[in-house]
Design an enzyme around this catalytic site. Structure first.
Site: not given
Ligand code: GRF
Length: 197
Positions: A106, A173, A64, A144, A108, A12-13, A90
């Site tokens: 990033n 966010e 990794r 973070d 958070h 979603s972000n 990851r």
């Molecule tokens: C959410 O918990 C958000 O707080 C964090 O990543 C998770 C999924 O976000 N940033 P998204 O919908 O995949 O961007």
């Protein structure tokens, strides 16, 4: 500016970032990658016309560095100027981070430096915090912990559960990350603070 975005799930972000890069915005999305070939965000990126790739971290069973080498191929081929982690779950090695240091962002879901790591909303509720929120920061090898570029503050309500708080923070966010990316792409590094509308 060429922007690459890494996701692990719904993205979603990522969607909000891609949708924000139009008109006179100095950046454009060039690729979206994921550590999970089933990530729902990959189809959302394709629907928005952005090329995608996936490297399944489970194919590397804990190696990794090998997983990250798999990421770097398609990532570097896209020649990104900026790499945004958006719901990317990851942990990246310092070697990977150092290849993008200074242009690796990033988001958070806490008001860093509070609650690095996981289960941030549950921890804020259990601590009795009046506020929670999200932070966009430059990524450094320490998890973070990099320089903060922006934060958004969200009230914690008495009846909040981790789920209800997470949902309210996620909406914010989606305001914060595009605003920070636009500023960052313009070389504006001074941190911003938003409050929930
Ligand atoms: C959410 O918990 C958000 O707080 C964090 O990543 C998770 C999924 O976000 N940033 P998204 O919908 O995949 O961007």
């Amino acid at each position: 500016k060429r922007v690459a975005i890494l996701i692990s799930g719904g993205g979603s972000n990522m969607v909000k970032l891609v949708e924000s890069m139009t008109g006179d915005h100095p950046a454009r999305p060039v690729i979206v990658g994921s550590n999970d070939p089933q990530a729902a965000g990959l189809a959302r990126a394709s629907a928005l016309g952005v090329p995608t790739f996936a490297v399944d971290h489970r194919d590397f069973r804990g190696d990794r560095a090998a997983f990250e080498a798999g990421l770097l191929g398609p990532l570097l081929a896209a020649q990104p100027d900026i790499l945004c982690l958006a719901g990317f779950m990851r942990i990246l090695t310092s070697e990977f981070v150092q290849q993008f240091e200074g242009r690796l962002l990033n988001i958070h879901p806490s008001l860093l430096p509070k609650y690095p790591g996981l289960h941030t909303h549950q921890r804020a509720i259990e601590a009795g915090d009046a506020e929670a929120g999200a932070t966009v920061h430059l990524v450094t090898p320490e998890l973070d912990a990099g320089p903060i570029l922006g934060q958004v503050r969200v009230p914690v309500l008495p009846q909040d559960t981790a789920e209800s708080l997470a949902a309210r923070v996620l909406v914010q966010e989606h305001r914060l990350y595009p605003k920070v990316l636009r500023r960052f792409a313009r070389g504006e590094l001074s941190p911003i603070t938003l409050t929930a509308a």
